[in-house]
Enzyme design. Structure first.
Site, PDB file in Angstrom:
ATOM      1  CB  ALA A 184       2.375   7.685   9.174  1.00  0.00           C
ATOM      2  CE  LYS A 185       2.764   2.623   3.861  1.00  0.00           C
ATOM      3  NZ  LYS A 185       1.533   1.978   4.212  1.00  0.00           N
ATOM      4  NE  ARG A 186       1.840  12.420   9.296  1.00  0.00           N
ATOM      5  CZ  ARG A 186       1.131  11.524   9.956  1.00  0.00           C
ATOM      6  NH1 ARG A 186       0.427  10.630   9.300  1.00  0.00           N
ATOM      7  NH2 ARG A 186       1.125  11.502  11.277  1.00  0.00           N
ATOM      8  CG  ASP A 187       6.874   9.861   9.629  1.00  0.00           C
ATOM      9  OD1 ASP A 187       7.110  11.020   9.990  1.00  0.00           O
ATOM     10  OD2 ASP A 187       6.047   9.120  10.184  1.00  0.00           O
ATOM     11  CB  THR A 211      -0.918   0.027   1.241  1.00  0.00           C
ATOM     12  OG1 THR A 211      -0.093  -0.148   2.403  1.00  0.00           O
ATOM     13  CG2 THR A 211      -1.937  -1.085   1.204  1.00  0.00           C
TER      14      THR A 211
END
Ligand code: GLU
Length: 319
Positions: free
Chosen positions: A254-257, A14
Protein backbone atom coordinates in the site's frame (compact mmCIF):
# COMPACT_ATOMS: atom_id res chain seq x y z
CA UNK A 1 -1.88 -12.02 -40.38
CA UNK A 2 -1.51 -11.30 -36.72
CA UNK A 3 -2.60 -8.00 -35.28
CA UNK A 4 -0.08 -5.50 -33.90
CA UNK A 5 -0.11 -5.73 -30.11
CA UNK A 6 -1.29 -2.50 -28.50
CA UNK A 7 -0.53 -2.71 -24.81
CA UNK A 8 -0.89 -0.08 -22.13
CA UNK A 9 -0.11 0.93 -18.61
CA UNK A 10 -2.81 3.00 -16.93
CA UNK A 11 -1.60 4.44 -13.62
CA UNK A 12 -3.67 6.66 -11.34
CA UNK A 13 -1.66 9.66 -10.09
CA UNK A 14 -2.80 9.23 -6.49
CA UNK A 15 0.60 8.69 -4.86
CA UNK A 16 4.13 7.43 -5.39
CA UNK A 17 4.72 4.33 -7.48
CA UNK A 18 5.76 1.32 -5.43
CA UNK A 19 7.43 -1.92 -6.41
CA UNK A 20 4.11 -3.62 -7.12
CA UNK A 21 3.09 -0.87 -9.54
CA UNK A 22 6.35 -0.89 -11.49
CA UNK A 23 6.43 -4.68 -11.56
CA UNK A 24 3.05 -4.62 -13.31
CA UNK A 25 4.22 -1.80 -15.59
CA UNK A 26 7.31 -3.83 -16.46
CA UNK A 27 5.23 -6.88 -17.45
CA UNK A 28 2.92 -4.70 -19.56
CA UNK A 29 5.92 -3.12 -21.28
CA UNK A 30 7.86 -6.38 -21.78
CA UNK A 31 4.83 -8.16 -23.21
CA UNK A 32 4.33 -5.33 -25.71
CA UNK A 33 7.99 -4.89 -26.64
CA UNK A 34 8.59 -8.66 -26.97
CA UNK A 35 5.71 -8.73 -29.48
CA UNK A 36 7.06 -5.69 -31.37
CA UNK A 37 3.91 -3.80 -30.39
CA UNK A 38 2.90 -0.25 -29.51
CA UNK A 39 2.96 0.79 -25.86
CA UNK A 40 0.47 3.36 -24.62
CA UNK A 41 0.65 5.33 -21.37
CA UNK A 42 -2.73 6.52 -20.11
CA UNK A 43 -3.09 8.57 -16.96
CA UNK A 44 -6.24 7.66 -15.02
CA UNK A 45 -6.92 10.91 -13.21
CA UNK A 46 -10.65 10.30 -13.14
CA UNK A 47 -11.29 11.08 -9.50
CA UNK A 48 -10.09 14.67 -8.86
CA UNK A 49 -10.21 14.57 -5.03
CA UNK A 50 -7.76 11.63 -5.01
CA UNK A 51 -5.25 13.13 -7.45
CA UNK A 52 -2.00 14.42 -5.93
CA UNK A 53 -0.49 17.49 -7.56
CA UNK A 54 2.76 16.58 -9.32
CA UNK A 55 2.16 12.83 -9.02
CA UNK A 56 1.73 12.36 -12.78
CA UNK A 57 5.09 13.97 -13.58
CA UNK A 58 6.78 11.96 -10.84
CA UNK A 59 5.39 8.62 -11.87
CA UNK A 60 6.23 9.14 -15.54
CA UNK A 61 9.72 10.17 -14.53
CA UNK A 62 10.11 7.07 -12.33
CA UNK A 63 9.03 4.80 -15.19
CA UNK A 64 11.50 6.45 -17.59
CA UNK A 65 14.26 6.19 -14.99
CA UNK A 66 13.59 2.44 -14.90
CA UNK A 67 14.09 2.28 -18.65
CA UNK A 68 10.48 1.98 -19.81
CA UNK A 69 9.32 4.04 -22.76
CA UNK A 70 6.01 4.58 -24.53
CA UNK A 71 4.98 5.37 -28.07
CA UNK A 72 1.82 7.26 -27.10
CA UNK A 73 0.99 9.10 -23.92
CA UNK A 74 0.07 12.41 -22.29
CA UNK A 75 3.59 13.80 -22.64
CA UNK A 76 4.36 12.45 -26.14
CA UNK A 77 0.93 12.64 -27.80
CA UNK A 78 -0.30 10.14 -30.36
CA UNK A 79 -3.20 9.35 -32.69
CA UNK A 80 -5.68 8.63 -29.87
CA UNK A 81 -5.02 11.73 -27.73
CA UNK A 82 -5.86 12.93 -25.18
CA UNK A 83 -4.22 10.31 -22.94
CA UNK A 84 -5.48 11.75 -19.65
CA UNK A 85 -8.92 10.63 -18.48
CA UNK A 86 -9.74 14.08 -17.07
CA UNK A 87 -9.64 15.33 -20.69
CA UNK A 88 -11.92 12.59 -22.02
CA UNK A 89 -15.24 13.23 -20.23
CA UNK A 90 -17.21 13.92 -23.46
CA UNK A 91 -16.36 10.38 -24.63
CA UNK A 92 -17.68 8.84 -21.43
CA UNK A 93 -20.84 10.85 -21.72
CA UNK A 94 -21.35 9.77 -25.30
CA UNK A 95 -20.93 6.11 -24.32
CA UNK A 96 -23.45 6.54 -21.49
CA UNK A 97 -25.95 8.02 -23.89
CA UNK A 98 -25.47 5.12 -26.28
CA UNK A 99 -25.98 2.63 -23.48
CA UNK A 100 -29.09 4.50 -22.36
CA UNK A 101 -30.51 4.42 -25.89
CA UNK A 102 -30.01 0.65 -25.82
CA UNK A 103 -31.98 0.50 -22.55
CA UNK A 104 -28.95 -0.51 -20.48
CA UNK A 105 -28.81 2.45 -18.04
CA UNK A 106 -31.13 3.60 -15.28
CA UNK A 107 -31.09 6.27 -12.61
CA UNK A 108 -30.63 5.20 -9.01
CA UNK A 109 -31.01 7.12 -5.77
CA UNK A 110 -29.91 4.32 -3.42
CA UNK A 111 -26.95 5.28 -1.26
CA UNK A 112 -24.42 2.77 0.02
CA UNK A 113 -25.85 3.29 3.49
CA UNK A 114 -29.38 2.50 2.18
CA UNK A 115 -28.13 -0.71 0.65
CA UNK A 116 -26.38 -1.83 3.80
CA UNK A 117 -29.56 -1.29 5.79
CA UNK A 118 -31.69 -3.34 3.43
CA UNK A 119 -32.43 -6.86 4.46
CA UNK A 120 -32.75 -7.73 0.78
CA UNK A 121 -29.05 -7.00 0.26
CA UNK A 122 -27.52 -9.60 2.52
CA UNK A 123 -24.52 -10.45 0.39
CA UNK A 124 -21.31 -8.58 0.02
CA UNK A 125 -19.87 -8.37 -3.48
CA UNK A 126 -16.30 -7.37 -4.13
CA UNK A 127 -17.14 -3.69 -3.83
CA UNK A 128 -19.81 -3.64 -1.17
CA UNK A 129 -23.33 -5.03 -1.11
CA UNK A 130 -24.63 -6.74 -4.24
CA UNK A 131 -27.08 -4.30 -5.80
CA UNK A 132 -30.53 -5.91 -5.75
CA UNK A 133 -31.99 -3.76 -8.53
CA UNK A 134 -34.30 -1.60 -6.39
CA UNK A 135 -34.36 1.35 -8.80
CA UNK A 136 -34.46 -0.75 -11.96
CA UNK A 137 -38.17 -0.33 -12.59
CA UNK A 138 -38.59 3.15 -11.13
CA UNK A 139 -37.91 5.04 -14.34
CA UNK A 140 -36.07 7.87 -12.56
CA UNK A 141 -35.03 10.79 -14.74
CA UNK A 142 -31.51 10.53 -16.11
CA UNK A 143 -29.28 13.55 -16.43
CA UNK A 144 -26.13 13.08 -18.48
CA UNK A 145 -24.84 16.61 -18.10
CA UNK A 146 -22.04 17.70 -15.82
CA UNK A 147 -23.28 17.75 -12.28
CA UNK A 148 -21.80 18.38 -8.92
CA UNK A 149 -24.84 18.97 -6.82
CA UNK A 150 -25.03 15.41 -5.57
CA UNK A 151 -28.78 15.63 -6.14
CA UNK A 152 -28.89 13.82 -9.48
CA UNK A 153 -29.44 10.09 -9.44
CA UNK A 154 -26.44 7.90 -10.01
CA UNK A 155 -26.55 5.98 -13.29
CA UNK A 156 -26.34 2.20 -13.19
CA UNK A 157 -25.63 -0.36 -15.89
CA UNK A 158 -28.31 -3.00 -16.34
CA UNK A 159 -26.17 -6.14 -16.14
CA UNK A 160 -26.94 -8.96 -18.56
CA UNK A 161 -27.96 -12.33 -17.14
CA UNK A 162 -25.60 -15.29 -17.51
CA UNK A 163 -22.00 -16.09 -16.77
CA UNK A 164 -19.10 -14.19 -18.33
CA UNK A 165 -15.90 -16.21 -18.75
CA UNK A 166 -12.50 -15.25 -20.10
CA UNK A 167 -9.04 -16.83 -20.34
CA UNK A 168 -6.58 -14.71 -18.41
CA UNK A 169 -2.99 -15.14 -19.61
CA UNK A 170 -1.81 -15.39 -15.99
CA UNK A 171 -4.85 -16.09 -13.79
CA UNK A 172 -6.34 -18.71 -16.14
CA UNK A 173 -10.03 -19.17 -16.83
CA UNK A 174 -12.10 -16.73 -14.79
CA UNK A 175 -15.89 -16.57 -14.65
CA UNK A 176 -18.53 -14.45 -12.99
CA UNK A 177 -22.29 -14.13 -13.10
CA UNK A 178 -22.29 -10.34 -12.90
CA UNK A 179 -25.99 -9.97 -12.23
CA UNK A 180 -26.02 -12.25 -9.18
CA UNK A 181 -22.46 -11.72 -7.88
CA UNK A 182 -22.14 -7.93 -8.29
CA UNK A 183 -25.49 -6.67 -9.53
CA UNK A 184 -26.16 -3.64 -11.72
CA UNK A 185 -23.13 -1.41 -11.22
CA UNK A 186 -22.60 2.35 -11.22
CA UNK A 187 -21.40 4.05 -14.39
CA UNK A 188 -21.68 7.60 -13.14
CA UNK A 189 -21.92 8.58 -9.52
CA UNK A 190 -24.47 10.98 -8.08
CA UNK A 191 -21.75 13.66 -7.84
CA UNK A 192 -21.27 13.46 -11.61
CA UNK A 193 -17.97 11.55 -11.62
CA UNK A 194 -17.65 8.76 -14.15
CA UNK A 195 -16.90 5.31 -12.80
CA UNK A 196 -13.59 3.59 -13.50
CA UNK A 197 -15.42 0.65 -15.15
CA UNK A 198 -16.95 2.86 -17.81
CA UNK A 199 -13.89 5.02 -18.45
CA UNK A 200 -11.49 2.09 -18.80
CA UNK A 201 -13.71 0.27 -21.29
CA UNK A 202 -14.36 3.39 -23.36
CA UNK A 203 -10.66 4.28 -23.42
CA UNK A 204 -9.29 0.81 -24.13
CA UNK A 205 -11.80 0.59 -26.99
CA UNK A 206 -11.10 4.06 -28.37
CA UNK A 207 -7.32 3.55 -28.13
CA UNK A 208 -7.53 0.16 -29.89
CA UNK A 209 -5.90 -1.58 -26.90
CA UNK A 210 -5.86 -5.33 -27.49
CA UNK A 211 -3.71 -6.42 -24.53
CA UNK A 212 -4.63 -5.33 -21.02
CA UNK A 213 -1.99 -6.03 -18.37
CA UNK A 214 -2.75 -4.86 -14.84
CA UNK A 215 -2.63 -5.87 -11.19
CA UNK A 216 -4.50 -8.93 -9.94
CA UNK A 217 -6.59 -6.64 -7.73
CA UNK A 218 -8.57 -5.77 -10.87
CA UNK A 219 -9.28 -9.35 -11.96
CA UNK A 220 -12.77 -9.11 -10.45
CA UNK A 221 -13.61 -6.01 -12.50
CA UNK A 222 -13.01 -7.74 -15.80
CA UNK A 223 -16.38 -9.54 -16.22
CA UNK A 224 -18.15 -6.19 -15.71
CA UNK A 225 -15.88 -4.59 -18.27
CA UNK A 226 -16.55 -7.41 -20.73
CA UNK A 227 -20.30 -6.83 -20.35
CA UNK A 228 -19.80 -3.14 -21.05
CA UNK A 229 -17.65 -3.91 -24.11
CA UNK A 230 -20.36 -6.19 -25.43
CA UNK A 231 -23.06 -3.57 -24.86
CA UNK A 232 -20.94 -0.95 -26.65
CA UNK A 233 -19.97 -3.29 -29.49
CA UNK A 234 -16.24 -3.13 -28.63
CA UNK A 235 -13.80 -6.00 -29.16
CA UNK A 236 -12.49 -7.91 -26.16
CA UNK A 237 -8.75 -7.44 -25.48
CA UNK A 238 -6.49 -10.20 -24.14
CA UNK A 239 -6.13 -9.94 -20.36
CA UNK A 240 -3.24 -10.64 -18.01
CA UNK A 241 -3.57 -9.89 -14.31
CA UNK A 242 -0.17 -9.77 -12.64
CA UNK A 243 0.00 -11.37 -9.17
CA UNK A 244 0.34 -8.83 -6.40
CA UNK A 245 3.41 -7.94 -4.40
CA UNK A 246 3.09 -8.54 -0.66
CA UNK A 247 5.03 -6.87 2.12
CA UNK A 248 6.98 -8.72 4.81
CA UNK A 249 3.72 -9.22 6.75
CA UNK A 250 2.10 -10.88 3.76
CA UNK A 251 -0.19 -7.90 3.06
CA UNK A 252 -0.71 -6.27 -0.29
CA UNK A 253 1.64 -3.29 -0.78
CA UNK A 254 0.00 0.00 0.00
CA UNK A 255 1.01 3.62 -0.26
CA UNK A 256 2.16 3.46 3.37
CA UNK A 257 4.83 0.87 2.51
CA UNK A 258 7.32 3.67 2.13
CA UNK A 259 10.30 1.33 1.99
CA UNK A 260 9.25 0.08 -1.41
CA UNK A 261 8.35 3.41 -3.01
CA UNK A 262 10.47 3.86 -6.12
CA UNK A 263 11.39 7.39 -4.99
CA UNK A 264 12.71 6.06 -1.70
CA UNK A 265 14.65 3.30 -3.42
CA UNK A 266 16.16 5.85 -5.81
CA UNK A 267 17.08 8.18 -2.98
CA UNK A 268 18.60 5.23 -1.14
CA UNK A 269 20.98 4.63 -4.03
CA UNK A 270 19.25 1.81 -5.94
CA UNK A 271 20.10 1.81 -9.62
CA UNK A 272 17.49 1.00 -12.30
CA UNK A 273 19.40 -2.11 -13.38
CA UNK A 274 19.38 -3.44 -9.79
CA UNK A 275 15.61 -3.04 -9.58
CA UNK A 276 15.02 -4.52 -13.03
CA UNK A 277 17.19 -7.51 -12.07
CA UNK A 278 15.24 -8.07 -8.84
CA UNK A 279 11.90 -7.68 -10.62
CA UNK A 280 12.97 -9.95 -13.48
CA UNK A 281 13.95 -12.68 -11.01
CA UNK A 282 10.74 -12.19 -9.00
CA UNK A 283 8.75 -12.70 -12.20
CA UNK A 284 10.58 -15.91 -13.04
CA UNK A 285 12.32 -14.40 -16.08
CA UNK A 286 15.83 -14.66 -14.56
CA UNK A 287 17.16 -17.53 -12.45
CA UNK A 288 18.51 -15.03 -9.93
CA UNK A 289 18.73 -11.24 -9.61
CA UNK A 290 21.50 -9.74 -11.72
CA UNK A 291 21.87 -6.12 -12.89
CA UNK A 292 20.16 -5.73 -16.25
CA UNK A 293 18.42 -3.03 -18.26
CA UNK A 294 14.73 -3.31 -19.09
CA UNK A 295 15.69 -3.65 -22.78
CA UNK A 296 17.95 -6.60 -21.96
CA UNK A 297 15.03 -8.34 -20.27
CA UNK A 298 12.79 -8.21 -23.38
CA UNK A 299 14.24 -11.37 -24.92
CA UNK A 300 13.58 -13.38 -21.75
CA UNK A 301 9.86 -12.61 -21.81
CA UNK A 302 7.26 -15.31 -22.44
CA UNK A 303 3.85 -15.52 -20.74
CA UNK A 304 4.49 -19.17 -19.83
CA UNK A 305 7.51 -18.14 -17.78
CA UNK A 306 5.81 -15.48 -15.65
CA UNK A 307 5.18 -16.65 -12.07
CA UNK A 308 1.57 -17.14 -11.10
CA UNK A 309 2.04 -16.60 -7.35
CA UNK A 310 2.16 -13.32 -5.41
CA UNK A 311 5.69 -12.08 -4.71
CA UNK A 312 6.60 -11.47 -1.11
CA UNK A 313 9.20 -8.74 -0.99
CA UNK A 314 12.02 -10.01 1.14
CA UNK A 315 13.92 -7.45 3.12
CA UNK A 316 16.75 -6.53 3.25
CA UNK A 317 16.88 -6.36 -0.56
CA UNK A 318 14.33 -3.55 -0.53
CA UNK A 319 14.55 -1.93 2.85
N1 GLU B 1 -5.86 3.05 -13.02
C1 GLU B 1 -5.87 1.77 -12.40
C2 GLU B 1 -4.88 1.70 -11.28
O1 GLU B 1 -4.00 2.51 -11.18
C3 GLU B 1 -5.55 0.66 -13.39
C4 GLU B 1 -6.65 0.42 -14.31
C5 GLU B 1 -6.42 -0.63 -15.37
O2 GLU B 1 -5.25 -0.96 -15.64
O3 GLU B 1 -7.40 -1.09 -15.92
O4 GLU B 1 -4.98 0.83 -10.44
Amino acid sequence: MSQTVRGRYAPSPTGELHLGNVRTALVAWLATRAAGGVFVMRVEDLDPPRILPGAEERLLEDLRWLGLDWDEGPDVGGPYAPYRQSERYPRYREALERLAEAGRVYGCTCSRADLRRLASAPHQGEEGPIYPGICRERGLPMDFGATGSGRCPALRFLAAPGTVCFEDLLAGRTCEDVQSQTGDFVLRRADGLYAYQLAVVVDDGAMAINQVVRGADLLGSTPRQIQLQEALGLPRPAYAHVPLVLNAEGERLAKRDQAVSIRRLREGGSRPEDLIGELGASLGLLPKPEPLTARELVDTFAWERVRREPWRVAPPAFS
